[in-house]
Design an enzyme around this catalytic site. Structure first.
Site, PDB file in Angstrom:
ATOM      1  N   THR A  60       0.819  -1.220   0.000  1.00  0.00           N
ATOM      2  CA  THR A  60       0.000   0.000   0.000  1.00  0.00           C
ATOM      3  C   THR A  60       0.842   1.254   0.000  1.00  0.00           C
ATOM      4  OG1 THR A  60      -1.801  -1.115   1.104  1.00  0.00           O
ATOM      5  CG2 THR A  60      -1.745   1.256   1.347  1.00  0.00           C
ATOM      6  N   TYR A  74      -8.232   0.549  -3.073  1.00  0.00           N
ATOM      7  CA  TYR A  74      -7.254   1.179  -3.954  1.00  0.00           C
ATOM      8  C   TYR A  74      -6.428   0.063  -4.565  1.00  0.00           C
ATOM      9  CZ  TYR A  74      -4.747  -0.082   0.184  1.00  0.00           C
ATOM     10  OH  TYR A  74      -4.270  -0.818   1.231  1.00  0.00           O
ATOM     11  N   SER A 107       2.040  -7.790  -0.568  1.00  0.00           N
ATOM     12  CA  SER A 107       2.899  -8.677   0.232  1.00  0.00           C
ATOM     13  C   SER A 107       2.299 -10.057   0.423  1.00  0.00           C
ATOM     14  CB  SER A 107       3.223  -8.041   1.584  1.00  0.00           C
ATOM     15  OG  SER A 107       2.070  -7.922   2.371  1.00  0.00           O
ATOM     16  N   THR A 140       1.693  -4.384   4.174  1.00  0.00           N
ATOM     17  CA  THR A 140       1.568  -4.649   5.612  1.00  0.00           C
ATOM     18  C   THR A 140       1.057  -6.059   5.922  1.00  0.00           C
ATOM     19  OG1 THR A 140      -0.646  -3.691   5.627  1.00  0.00           O
ATOM     20  CG2 THR A 140       1.190  -2.233   6.217  1.00  0.00           C
ATOM     21  N   ASP A 141       0.448  -6.712   4.920  1.00  0.00           N
ATOM     22  CA  ASP A 141      -0.199  -7.997   5.215  1.00  0.00           C
ATOM     23  C   ASP A 141       0.773  -9.057   5.725  1.00  0.00           C
ATOM     24  OD1 ASP A 141      -2.462  -6.757   4.386  1.00  0.00           O
ATOM     25  OD2 ASP A 141      -2.762  -7.944   2.577  1.00  0.00           O
ATOM     26  N   LYS A 213       0.145  -7.850  12.474  1.00  0.00           N
ATOM     27  CA  LYS A 213      -0.927  -6.960  12.011  1.00  0.00           C
ATOM     28  C   LYS A 213      -2.218  -7.390  12.693  1.00  0.00           C
ATOM     29  CE  LYS A 213      -2.991  -5.064   7.825  1.00  0.00           C
ATOM     30  NZ  LYS A 213      -3.010  -5.034   6.352  1.00  0.00           N
ATOM     31  N   GLU A 333      -2.471 -29.781  26.597  1.00  0.00           N
ATOM     32  CA  GLU A 333      -3.678 -30.207  25.871  1.00  0.00           C
ATOM     33  C   GLU A 333      -3.489 -31.550  25.164  1.00  0.00           C
ATOM     34  OE1 GLU A 333      -6.723 -29.278  25.513  1.00  0.00           O
ATOM     35  OE2 GLU A 333      -6.837 -27.271  26.371  1.00  0.00           O
TER      36      GLU A 333
HETATM   37  N1  GLU Z   1      -2.437  -6.456   0.468  1.00  0.00           N
HETATM   38  C1  GLU Z   1      -1.474  -5.452   0.223  1.00  0.00           C
HETATM   39  C2  GLU Z   1      -0.112  -5.829   0.774  1.00  0.00           C
HETATM   40  O1  GLU Z   1       0.042  -6.395   1.805  1.00  0.00           O
HETATM   41  C3  GLU Z   1      -1.875  -4.112   0.727  1.00  0.00           C
HETATM   42  C4  GLU Z   1      -1.941  -3.987   2.227  1.00  0.00           C
HETATM   43  C5  GLU Z   1      -0.951  -3.003   2.761  1.00  0.00           C
HETATM   44  O2  GLU Z   1       0.161  -2.885   2.293  1.00  0.00           O
HETATM   45  O3  GLU Z   1      -1.299  -2.329   3.728  1.00  0.00           O
HETATM   46  O4  GLU Z   1       0.841  -5.516   0.126  1.00  0.00           O
END
Ligand code: GLU
Length: 376
Positions: A60, A74, A107, A140-141, A213, A333
């Protein structure tokens, strides 16, 4: 890659401090505490500007939306890293930066091959005497997986900072520019050396080991169960804690010696989980299955036999938890000793997958593998 055009220049003050055996940053703070609190452009940049390579991988932070109100819908991974850098001119006041585009992907598209390619390139750059630190722009993923992998495999104490954003640069309240500026500040700061791979977003510095995350769209999404290591605010890098687990120079894993990672599958537990998912992982060549189990690694009665059968075929079984935090207790467990299974410490399933893949390059003995899971 082109060499930096501007090389290290020591000011008279830092040269004198170095000659006196003092850390320039610390000594400056001692000599001029008032300046440190009033000069947001960072006391750390006064001694000399660090040479930082910013490696673009997409996400992103490289995203663009149709309108300024598209904060969560986006296209990611479209803006080249050099353009992202150019959009934050303040960066040039704190470091000499160079961009390098290695991927342009979301990602979620990282796989073992891409992870290894990124790690090897970072390692190569870290060996260059004119490189002081690395920033990686990343979606971020899966930041938490890449950062944990680098944290375990890089053999350098130079700072490596992974950064992303939750909103594209085109959005109202875009967070990428400040996150990138902060990441460069952290990577440029000698105080960041020897702390492993760091993740910087939303004014916080996290260790790649712990961070995860936790929210799909909020800018306050990254969390470490034991808290961040520090803050970045007003151009200052503030550390409050240190990573407790071995990382980078202290580990047995070396990115330069890794050419392939063994297949490790995650099977996610839920009411009515299909036992065939275990068989599918085995058929696909998994050397280990991380079972993202419920609670403290509990395993449904109808899942015990399929997992034991997989173990009998030589596949390592790792009990993890889908709860998001906490440790899985061995022999609680399930009778791990009896079944020859392994438990995670507090690693989330996706982090246990990374660590198991690395551990399996060293040993296939479940007792040794257990020690590694408890160590890192
Ligand atoms: N799904 C994308 C990624 O992880 C966008 C999410 C992000 O970067 O915040 O690259």
């Amino acid at each position: 890659m082109k060499r930096f055009t501007r090389f290290t220049r020591l000011t008279t003050l830092s040269a004198l401090l170095l000659a006196a055996g003092l850390n320039a940053g610390t000594a400056q703070a001692q000599l001029a505490p008032a300046a440190a609190t009033t000069a947001p452009a960072s006391a750390q940049s006064e001694a000399r500007k660090a040479n930082i390579v910013i490696i673009g991988t997409g996400g992103t932070i490289a995203g663009a939306g149709a309108s300024a109100t598209n904060t969560a819908a986006y296209q990611s991974a479209v803006v080249p890293v050099d353009k992202i850098i150019a959009s934050v001119p303040e960066i040039s006041k704190v470091a000499n930066v160079k961009g390098e585009q290695i991927f342009q992907i979301g990602s979620e598209s990282f796989n073992n091959e891409r992870l290894l390619k990124l790690g090897k390139r970072v390692s190569e750059l870290l060996k260059q005497p004119d490189v002081d630190g690395i920033v990686i722009t990343h979606g971020t993923d899966t930041i938490e997986e890449t950062a944990y992998f680098l944290n375990l495999t890089l053999k350098s104490d130079k700072p490596v900072v992974v950064v992303g954003s939750m909103r594209p640069g085109t959005a109202l309240g875009a967070d990428g520019a400040l996150n990138l500026y902060d990441a460069v500040l952290v990577a440029s700061n000698p105080d960041s050396r020897g702390k492993g791979t760091l993740v910087v977003l939303n004014d916080e510095i996290h260790t790649g080991r712990d961070v995860t995350k936790s929210n799909t769209f909020k800018t306050e999404t990254f969390r470490s169960p034991f808290g961040p290591l520090g803050y970045v605010v007003e151009g200052r890098t503030l550390f409050f804690r240190l990573p407790a687990r071995p990382h980078t120079m202290q580990t047995e894993f070396d990115i330069d010696k890794l050419d392939k990672l063994p297949e490790v599958a995650i099977v996610y537990a839920y009411g009515n989980v299909n036992p065939a998912s275990v068989d599918a992982a085995v058929k696909n060549g998994a050397k280990a299955i991380v079972f993202a189990a419920t609670g403290n690694g509990s395993v449904g009665d109808y899942m015990v036999e399929p997992l034991k059968a997989a173990r009998a075929k030589g596949v390592q079984i790792v009990r993890a938890s889908r709860t998001g935090s906490g440790v899985v207790i061995r022999n609680a467990e399930q009778p791990d000793d009896k079944y020859d299974w392994i438990v995670t410490d507090d690693q989330l399933p996706q982090k246990a997958r990374i660590l198991m893949a690395l551990a399996l390059t060293k040993t296939n003995d479940p007792k040794e593998l257990q020690k590694i899971l408890w160590k890192y």
